[in-house]
Write a protein that holds these residues in place. Sequence first.
Motif, short mmCIF file in Angstrom:
data_model
loop_
_atom_site.label_atom_id
_atom_site.label_comp_id
_atom_site.label_asym_id
_atom_site.label_seq_id
_atom_site.Cartn_x
_atom_site.Cartn_y
_atom_site.Cartn_z
N ALA A 141 -21.28 24.49 -35.80
CA ALA A 141 -22.29 25.76 -35.57
C ALA A 141 -23.40 25.46 -36.17
CB ALA A 141 -21.38 26.55 -36.46
N GLY B 224 -26.82 26.06 -34.01
CA GLY B 224 -27.90 27.04 -34.60
C GLY B 224 -29.13 26.21 -34.70
N GLN C 264 -30.86 26.32 -31.47
CA GLN C 264 -31.15 27.55 -30.89
C GLN C 264 -32.43 27.66 -31.49
OE1 GLN C 264 -28.68 30.71 -32.12
NE2 GLN C 264 -29.12 31.86 -30.57
N SER D 219 -29.55 33.11 -22.78
CA SER D 219 -29.67 31.95 -23.58
C SER D 219 -30.79 31.08 -22.81
CB SER D 219 -28.43 31.17 -23.62
OG SER D 219 -27.83 31.05 -21.98
N GLN E 169 -21.80 28.02 -28.53
CA GLN E 169 -22.87 28.77 -29.29
C GLN E 169 -22.49 30.29 -29.18
OE1 GLN E 169 -26.22 28.59 -27.00
NE2 GLN E 169 -27.63 29.55 -28.39
N GLN E 170 -21.84 30.86 -30.23
CA GLN E 170 -21.56 32.16 -30.29
C GLN E 170 -20.69 32.54 -29.05
OE1 GLN E 170 -25.37 33.88 -30.17
NE2 GLN E 170 -25.64 33.50 -32.50
N ASP E 171 -19.81 31.95 -28.97
CA ASP E 171 -18.60 32.08 -27.89
C ASP E 171 -18.95 31.83 -26.51
OD1 ASP E 171 -16.59 35.06 -28.67
OD2 ASP E 171 -16.63 33.00 -29.22
#
Lengths: 82, 308
Positions: free
Chosen positions: B5, B9, B12, B32, B135-137
Amino acid sequence: MAFTLYSLIQTAILCTNAVAVLHEERFLSKIGWGVEHGVGGFGDDPGVKAQVLNLIRSVRTVMRVPLIIVNTACIVLLLLFG
Amino acid sequence: MDYTASQSGFRQRKLQPNMRQRNSTMDGSDGSQLFEDTSGVGLGAQTGYRNQMAGPQAAGLTGQSLLSDPMSNLAMAYGSSLASQGREMVDKNLDRFIPISKLKYYFAVDTVYVGKKLGLLVFPYMHENWEVSYQQDTPVAPRFDVNAPDLYIPAMGFITYVLVAGLALGTQDRFSPELLGVQASSAFVWLIMEVLAVLLSLYLVTVNTDLTTIDLLAFSGYKYVGMIVGVVAGLLFGRPAYYLSLLWCCAAIFVFMIRTLRLKLLSEAAAEGRLVRGTRNQLRMYLTMSIAAAQPIFMYWLTYHLIR
């Protein structure tokens, strides 16, 4: 080995016809593949046999009318173009 | 979990400064930012246009007599609005039949990813972490994760396979241009039948998996890489080389498929390697093994007639 997309379409139509022709009372119940055998078991593990029976029943219900149309089209095309 | 994660992150955060430079308003469907938007038209074009004002001004001076005429101005405005309306309609209708936005995800690759993935397809024995990072589901684009499936390598592999097959047939004086089409449609039909068979067996075994049809298409398309390696080796060095390289690639694809599908199809416990009893887990294991075993069979079936 020369497969074409046309032969794939032919295969699909023939297989769907084969599944649609299986009669519920006269055949499937006689060999223990009737509707009452498939629905049992409300747990979260239907099992392969129940899935197969469900699949057969749903194909017969859903594809009945489209198959009539597709078969008619095939017959007409084959008559016209050989 | 925490490590991946924070890793995604971190990636990202590295992405976002790039995004803010290109456009101030983000497109909703492209959340995204899979690709850098290098086209001049689009939502975020205002900032781009302001930067490019210096260029067109020189060109505009010479054509100013044409543009200052109000009638042609009107005609141009009307024409451009018609064109954008037409384009919107086509986009909307096309999106209904072919999910273009989903397809874009599978082509978001770069050279480093392709290189690493090709190496993984031929030599998967040293790779340790086969999980796809999220990345976030939503799964991370293939550009950032070697384990994510893509459609670029299968598509290129398929085309290269058809060309190499034509080359192989040409060296044996059996070539004619129709044969290229025959090879292509034949391989394509086998691919479709394999994907349909896998879909059917996944339905019958009631596996709750997040594998989509396009994912299965991607996994089935990875075998073309091994086939090409085998055929090229056979063309260059003769039949023994063909058999040796095909054997190596078959083993590699087998291991690759098992390690990739293990995480997606099997339950948590079985995926970690512990022996779990129960018919359902057994069925799933058999399913994984048979999908992986079908790959070498197809690889041999589609190439043995090319090497005589």
